[in-house]
Design an enzyme around this catalytic site. Structure first.
Site, PDB file in Angstrom:
ATOM      1  CE  LYS A  85      -3.738   2.327   2.518  1.00 48.10           C
ATOM      2  NZ  LYS A  85      -4.830   2.185   3.491  1.00 48.10           N
ATOM      3  CG  ASP A  90     -13.171   5.386   6.279  1.00 44.52           C
ATOM      4  OD1 ASP A  90     -14.378   5.588   6.044  1.00 44.52           O
ATOM      5  OD2 ASP A  90     -12.280   5.511   5.411  1.00 44.52           O
TER       6      ASP A  90
END
Ligand code: ADP
Ligand code: MG
Length: 406
Positions: free
Chosen positions: A142, A247
């Site tokens: 990532k 989130d």
């Protein structure tokens, strides 16, 4: 953005020295505001903290001037650096490509990764690649990309950064990666269903590849009630450990292809349950799941957790070790960095919510609806919370990720 694995092998050692020098100088600069504090003899011609003067690159890399120019030229051709030139100033700035390169080179030097495969995700603020180690085991890389879409928000809010820091993409991306790494490690070590963290360098994180679909892509499931309560239990379990995901949505919940079990990803916005707005964040995570289940699976439950019930019985009982928010802070991710990152994320969120008014209206409607329900569900929800609590007390798993560092 294309990542070229062959680049990792075919850069000359002089080019690498020069690129490393640009990276070092940029980092010092975005961190401390000015290079003049470490190099008082150099007149900085630019107010842009991301540009470094060629002369300093030469000094740091230890190469002759001519050599440095030649190498900077070839790095610029490969878009690893970019030349910035005006009447007063001659310098270079590191590009995302250059930063990616430095990070991946560090990971491959440590034998954490060997080759780069396909891009599997373009998040709002990251790029996700499949990579592999020397034995061909797949992992996920990532690369954080904060600042890519939100320079407008940042420019307006620049004052919050104070004088010493510029809200550069490089700085914010690195903070996000450091935070995500710190949280992923601690969560994994404590048996939470998150990918196993493998390594971390600069603005990147290397982690276990999860063979799964994002919940977003799941059209139908045999028993939505089971998954719903598993997810709510997970929110409660986070909270009992002092954490709120922040989130917790259908993009950040992966459903394992084989077992159907959920795995949670994406941690740069996690907050402590001691946060000023903890309850709001907690409720937002809960509502996110309720809303998704209602829309996607036509599943609605009167049972959902309340922040207050995650607090009452847990505090003090589990010993210090169980407050993972405290553990993370002690692990080196500093409170100050946390604040800088949080303010950045709030600025970005405010900006993007201006763009989608429709969604906000919908959410307001829902909140009204829920207030009416409140009070009735306390009991069921407590039960659920206790179940999750037991789970969280399970034996800790040892982490096997190598230490971060460059
Ligand atoms: P962003 O911060 O950009 O939202 P995420 O960490 O949520 O980034 O990842 C974006 C997407 O990449 C996810 O929705 C998922 O599809 C995929 N992904 C991320 N991490 C993994 C992983 N460890 N295994 C498999 N897929 C992943
Ligand atoms: Mg995400």
């Amino acid at each position: 953005m294309k990542l070229d694995a062959t680049d990792l092998r075919y850069i000359t050692s002089d080019e690498f020295r020069v690129l490393t020098a640009v990276g070092f100088l940029t980092w010092r600069q975005v961190q401390s505001g000015e290079l003049t504090t470490i190099f008082p003899q150099v007149e900085m011609g630019s107010k842009n903290h991301e540009v470094v003067p060629t002369i300093l690159v030469a000094q740091i890399s230890g190469l002759r001037n001519g050599g440095v120019n030649k190498n900077l030229g070839s790095l610029a051709k490969r878009n690893l650096v970019a030349r910035v030139q005006n009447s007063k100033y001659d310098g270079y700035r590191l590009t995302y490509g250059g930063y990616d390169y430095l990070a991946m080179r560090a990971l491959s030097k440590r034998d954490s990764m060997f080759s780069v495969g396909n891009q599997i995700g373009v998040g709002k603020e990251s790029d996700i690649y499949i990579v592999a180690d020397a034995e061909g085991h797949e992992m996920v890389l990532k690369l954080h990309r904060l600042g890519r879409i939100s320079f407008r928000a940042i420019k307006e809010k620049r004052d919050y950064m104070g004088k010493r820091k510029s809200a550069s993409w490089m700085y914010m991306s690195r903070l996000a990666a450091e935070k995500e790494w710190a949280f992923m490690k601690v969560l994994h070590e404590h048996g939470f269903p998150v990918p196993r963290p493998v390594d971390h360098a600069r603005h990147t994180i290397l982690m276990e590849f999860i063979d799964a679909y994002p919940l977003r892509q799941v059209a139908d499931i045999p028993s939505p009630g089971k998954l719903y309560s598993d997810l709510m239990d997970l929110i409660v379990r986070f909270a009992r450990a002092g954490l709120i995901h922040g989130d917790f949505n259908e993009f950040n919940i992966l459903i394992r292809r084989e077992s159907g079990e959920p795995v949670v990803i994406d941690f740069p916005q996690m907050v402590s349950t001691s946060h000023m707005n903890a309850e709001m964040y907690f409720n937002r995570d809960v509502q996110c799941i309720r809303k998704f289940f209602r829309k996607r699976f036509r599943y609605e439950s009167r049972i959902y957790p309340r922040f207050s019930s995650t607090r009452s019985s847990s505090q003090g009982e589990d010993g210090e070790d169980f407050r993972l928010d405290v553990v993370v802070m002690a692990s080196g991710f500093k409170q100050r960095d946390q604040q800088v990152l949080e303010e950045y994320m709030n600025a970005v969120q405010n900006e993007s919510s201006e763009d989608d008014d429709d969604e906000e209206e919908e959410e307001e409607e829902e909140e009204g609806e829920e207030e009416g329900e409140e009070g009735e569900e306390e009991e069921g929800e407590e039960e659920e919370a206790d179940e999750a609590h037991e789970e969280a007390d399970e034996e800790e798993k040892g982490g096997d990720a190598p230490e971060a560092g460059e």
